[in-house]
Design an enzyme around this catalytic site. Structure first.
Site, short mmCIF file in Angstrom:
data_model
loop_
_atom_site.label_atom_id
_atom_site.label_comp_id
_atom_site.label_asym_id
_atom_site.label_seq_id
_atom_site.Cartn_x
_atom_site.Cartn_y
_atom_site.Cartn_z
N LYS A 280 -7.86 2.65 -2.88
CA LYS A 280 -8.16 2.59 -1.45
C LYS A 280 -8.68 3.94 -0.99
O LYS A 280 -8.09 4.98 -1.31
CB LYS A 280 -6.87 2.20 -0.71
N ASP B 99 0.87 -1.17 0.00
CA ASP B 99 0.00 0.00 0.00
C ASP B 99 0.91 1.23 0.00
O ASP B 99 1.89 1.27 0.75
CB ASP B 99 -0.88 0.03 1.24
N LYS C 133 -10.01 -1.59 -2.04
CA LYS C 133 -9.76 -1.96 -0.64
C LYS C 133 -10.30 -0.84 0.24
O LYS C 133 -10.10 0.34 -0.04
CB LYS C 133 -8.27 -2.15 -0.38
#
Length: 235
Positions: A164, A103, A193
Site C-alpha cells: 500500500k 492494514d 492497494k
C-alpha cells in the site's frame, strides 16, 4: 476485488464499487454511525468496510451472511509506535472479533536505522498471528529510493498480501506513479492497494488502470454516485 482491472474495461462510477474499501476511521464514532456505514457497504456493493478495531465485531455482525470483507487497521494513525508483540496480539484479537483483512503501519524508524530483520519480523509476526491477508502501509514519500526498495522486498519476504503506497492523504495523495512503482515490484500473488485522498471517479480509474486492485477511501459513496466533493476526507 482481487483481480486487476481489464485494460479494455468500460467503467462507470457504479462499476467501481467492488474495488473500493469503504473507510470510516474517525474520532468519536457512534454505534448508529458505524451501523449505517456497514449498511452502506452492503447497499453499494463495496469490497469491504474498513473500520476501527473497536467496532469490528459490530460491523461483522451487520455484514454476516454477505461476501463483503471486514477490514481494520492497526498501528494507525500514529504509525510505528506499537510493539511487535502488541501488534501481533491485536491482530489476533481483531480476527477473533470478525476481521477478515488488516492494514498495518510499519516500523519506519527501524527501517531507517538499518534494522531490516526487525522491520521484516514485525510484519511477519502479524501475518502469522492473524492468518488473514495483511496490507502494509509503506508511506513511500517518507522513504529514500533505497529505503523504498528495501521496504518492498522485506514486506514481501514477511508474507504481506498487499503493498500500500501510504496510510492516508496526510502522507501522500494516491497517484498512478506510486501504484505503478509497487505493481512493478510485486511478485505473483502480492497485490497493490491505493490509499490517500481518493476523491473522484477519474482519480479512482487512473489508480486502477495503473494496477491497483483495491482503493481505500471514505469518499466511496460520492465516487460511485458520481457526486464527488473536494472537501471530503479520504484515507
Amino acid at each position: 476485488m482481487s483481480t486487476a482491472l481489464p485494460t479494455d474495461a468500460e467503467l462507470t462510477p457504479a462499476t467501481l464499487a467492488p474495488y473500493i474499501q469503504h473507510t470510516l476511521i474517525d474520532v468519536g464514532i457512534t454505534r448508529d454511525r458505524i451501523v449505517a456505514h456497514a449498511e452502506e457497504t452492503i447497499r453499494y456493493g463495496f469490497d469491504a468496510a474498513m473500520v476501527p478495531g473497536s467496532w469490528v465485531a459490530e460491523v461483522a455482525e451487520v455484514l454476516r451472511g454477505t461476501d463483503i470483507g471486514v477490514a481494520s487497521a492497526l498501528d494507525f494513525p500514529t504509525v510505528g509506535v506499537t510493539t511487535s508483540a502488541g501488534k501481533a496480539a491485536e491482530a489476533e484479537s481483531l480476527v477473533r472479533a470478525g476481521a477478515t483483512q488488516i492494514d498495518i503501519g510499519v516500523q519506519l524508524g527501524w527501517l531507517k536505522s538499518g534494522r531490516y530483520d526487525a522491520f521484516r519480523d514485525d510484519i511477519a509476526g502479524v501475518v502469522k498471528a492473524s492468518g488473514v491477508p495483511i496490507k502494509v502501509m509503506l508511506e513511500l514519500p517518507l522513504l529514500t529510493e533505497a529505503e523504498r526498495e528495501a521496504a518492498v522486498e522485506l514486506s514481501i519476504e514477511a508474507g504481506a498480501a498487499y503493498l500500500k503506497n501510504a496510510s492516508s492523504g496526510a502522507v501522500e495523495v494516491a497517484n498512478p506513479a506510486s501504484v505503478a512503482y509497487l505493481v512493478a515490484r510485486a511478485p505473483e500473488g502480492v497485490k497493490v492497494k491505493a490509499s490517500g485522498s481518493i476523491k473522484s471517479f477519474d482519480q479512482a480509474v487512473s489508480l486502477l488502470r495503473a494496477g491497483a486492485v483495491l482503493l481505500g477511501t471514505s469518499a466511496g459513496v460520492a465516487i460511485v454516485s458520481d457526486n464527488t466533493d473536494e472537501n471530503t476526507t479520504s484515507y
